[in-house]
Design an enzyme around this catalytic site. Structure first.
Site, short mmCIF file in Angstrom:
data_model
loop_
_atom_site.label_atom_id
_atom_site.label_comp_id
_atom_site.label_asym_id
_atom_site.label_seq_id
_atom_site.Cartn_x
_atom_site.Cartn_y
_atom_site.Cartn_z
N TYR A 168 29.78 53.19 63.27
CA TYR A 168 28.92 53.90 62.31
C TYR A 168 28.90 55.40 62.60
O TYR A 168 29.10 56.22 61.69
CB TYR A 168 27.52 53.31 62.39
CG TYR A 168 26.56 53.84 61.35
CD1 TYR A 168 26.59 53.35 60.04
CD2 TYR A 168 25.63 54.83 61.66
CE1 TYR A 168 25.71 53.83 59.08
CE2 TYR A 168 24.74 55.31 60.71
CZ TYR A 168 24.79 54.81 59.41
OH TYR A 168 23.92 55.30 58.47
N LYS A 172 30.34 58.46 60.20
CA LYS A 172 29.47 59.50 59.64
C LYS A 172 29.90 60.89 60.12
O LYS A 172 29.78 61.86 59.36
CB LYS A 172 28.02 59.21 60.02
CG LYS A 172 27.48 57.91 59.39
CD LYS A 172 27.53 57.95 57.88
CE LYS A 172 26.86 56.74 57.23
NZ LYS A 172 26.86 56.80 55.76
N THR A 203 14.59 51.71 54.21
CA THR A 203 15.42 51.05 53.19
C THR A 203 15.83 49.69 53.76
O THR A 203 15.59 49.39 54.95
CB THR A 203 16.70 51.85 52.89
OG1 THR A 203 17.59 51.70 54.02
CG2 THR A 203 16.43 53.33 52.66
N THR A 206 17.33 49.50 57.38
CA THR A 206 16.52 49.49 58.59
C THR A 206 15.53 48.31 58.62
O THR A 206 14.66 48.26 59.49
CB THR A 206 15.73 50.81 58.74
OG1 THR A 206 14.99 51.03 57.53
CG2 THR A 206 16.64 51.99 59.01
N1 LIG Z 1 18.41 53.86 55.92
C1 LIG Z 1 18.67 54.72 56.88
O1 LIG Z 1 17.94 54.80 57.87
C2 LIG Z 1 19.88 55.62 56.77
C3 LIG Z 1 19.95 56.70 57.67
C4 LIG Z 1 21.04 57.57 57.59
C5 LIG Z 1 22.03 57.34 56.66
N2 LIG Z 1 21.93 56.28 55.80
C6 LIG Z 1 23.02 56.12 54.84
O2 LIG Z 1 22.49 56.13 53.54
C7 LIG Z 1 23.36 55.40 52.66
C8 LIG Z 1 22.53 54.42 51.86
O3 LIG Z 1 21.97 53.45 52.74
P1 LIG Z 1 20.54 52.79 52.49
O4 LIG Z 1 19.75 52.99 53.71
O5 LIG Z 1 20.03 53.23 51.18
O6 LIG Z 1 20.96 51.25 52.48
P2 LIG Z 1 20.94 50.15 51.31
O7 LIG Z 1 21.49 48.93 51.88
O8 LIG Z 1 19.58 50.12 50.71
O9 LIG Z 1 21.94 50.74 50.20
C9 LIG Z 1 23.33 50.72 50.34
C10 LIG Z 1 23.96 50.36 49.00
O10 LIG Z 1 25.37 50.48 49.13
C11 LIG Z 1 25.98 49.37 48.49
N3 LIG Z 1 27.30 49.14 49.09
C12 LIG Z 1 27.58 48.76 50.36
N4 LIG Z 1 28.90 48.62 50.53
C13 LIG Z 1 29.48 48.92 49.33
C14 LIG Z 1 30.82 48.98 48.89
N5 LIG Z 1 31.84 48.67 49.69
N6 LIG Z 1 31.05 49.35 47.61
C15 LIG Z 1 30.01 49.64 46.78
N7 LIG Z 1 28.73 49.59 47.15
C16 LIG Z 1 28.46 49.25 48.42
C17 LIG Z 1 25.02 48.22 48.74
O11 LIG Z 1 25.22 47.15 47.84
C18 LIG Z 1 23.67 48.92 48.59
O12 LIG Z 1 23.20 48.85 47.25
C19 LIG Z 1 24.40 54.75 53.57
O13 LIG Z 1 25.58 55.50 53.55
C20 LIG Z 1 23.75 54.81 54.93
O14 LIG Z 1 24.69 54.78 55.96
C21 LIG Z 1 20.87 55.42 55.84
#
Ligand SMILES: NC(=O)c1ccc[n+]([C@@H]2O[C@H](COP(=O)([O-])OP(=O)(O)OC[C@H]3O[C@@H](n4cnc5c(N)ncnc54)[C@H](O)[C@@H]3O)[C@@H](O)[C@H]2O)c1
Length: 263
Positions: A168, A172, A203, A206
């Protein structure tokens, strides 16, 4: 008057979490939104909720690692709404077995035991998928000649190493550098490319950690503000980067992370 009146935005990962919050925030500021996601049912539900509130939204099923799906997604924005101004690349996974909305623990602890196939899946979705989304968005924006704003959702993990999360963190960190290189390449086309590095956000990603006292304590201990972020707090950062408020900003990574990465 909204900050994004008459703009059209495409959001990958738009069915859930940060992507969905971006779609909702952009709609509130006047944009039409196209949500691309692997999970069509949740994307349709998210688009339907925006339409029920008087917005314009459309859902498309994509696998973000597919060049053809990224091209189709961008073309859908043009076909349905006549333009493409903003793209958020938010589709991502925390580990190879992650399914958004389900609590699935990591299958290994540490790089020493990492299976190459699971490593590759995280790199494919989180890095190559973002690259493809950027590429196909920019091709259409260049053809249209109106510039644009591309926003990549990286993570504070691009800067802060997380034990057990090498795949991961590396994916990133790759997104951060991709953003900087692409920003330079797109300057002549008036396309701005920036990234956001959220800290821990409430979300589905987590959800597993939030379910346990230990998980919550670990995340809060790493976060000077002593709390998780809300998805709308990341969407507000995306709104700044999407709007004309950031007209002189490109190649930057902003960290709405509760003070977790300062530097
Ligand atoms: N939640 C956190 O703490 C956090 C922190 C830093 C970064 N992020 C990043 O934010 C972004 C969104 O994550 P989130 O927390 O909203 O999670 P989430 O699981 O709520 O949303 C992720 C979405 O991406 C979709 N997805 C996953 N793989 C896919 C693929 N191969 N093709 C198309 N769609 C796909 C999923 O179906 C989901 O709807 C991610 O890139 C994650 O790494 C999240």
């Amino acid at each position: 008057m909204g900050q994004l009146d008459d703009r059209v935005a495409v959001i990958t990962g738009g069915a859930s979490g940060i992507g969905r919050a971006c779609a909702e925030r952009f709609f509130e500021e006047g944009a039409s939104v196209v949500l691309g996601d692997l999970n069509l049912g949740r994307a349709v539900e998210a688009a339907g909720a925006i339409e029920a509130n008087g917005g314009t939204a459309h859902a498309v099923q994509i696998e973000s690692t597919s060049p053809a799906d990224n091209e189709t997604l961008m073309r859908t924005a043009l076909d349905k709404y006549g333009r493409l101004d903003i793209v958020v690349a938010a589709a991502g996974v925390s580990h190879s077995g992650y399914v958004s909305g389900e609590v699935i623990p990591r299958e290994h602890l540490g790089l020493i035991n990492q299976d190459p196939a699971s490593w590759q899946r995280v790199i494919d979705v989180n890095l190559t998928g973002v690259m493809l989304t950027n590429q196909h968005a920019a091709r259409l924006m260049i053809d249209a000649g109106n510039g644009g704003s591309i926003i990549n959702i990286a993570s504070v993990a691009a800067k802060v190493p997380l034990r057990g999360g090498a795949d991961y963190c590396v994916s990133k960190a790759g997104v951060a550098m991709l953003t900087k290189v692409f920003a330079l390449e797109m300057v002549e086309h008036d396309i701005r490319v920036n990234a956001i590095g959220p800290g821990f956000v409430a979300t589905p990603m987590t959800a597993g950690a939030r379910q346990t006292h230990e998980g919550m304590e670990r995340m809060r201990a790493m976060t000077p503000m002593d709390r998780l972020g809300e998805p709308v707090e990341i969407a507000n950062t995306a709104l700044f980067l999407a709007s004309d408020q950031s007209s002189y900003t490109t190649g930057q990574i902003m960290f709405p992370a509760g003070g977790m990465h300062v530097g």
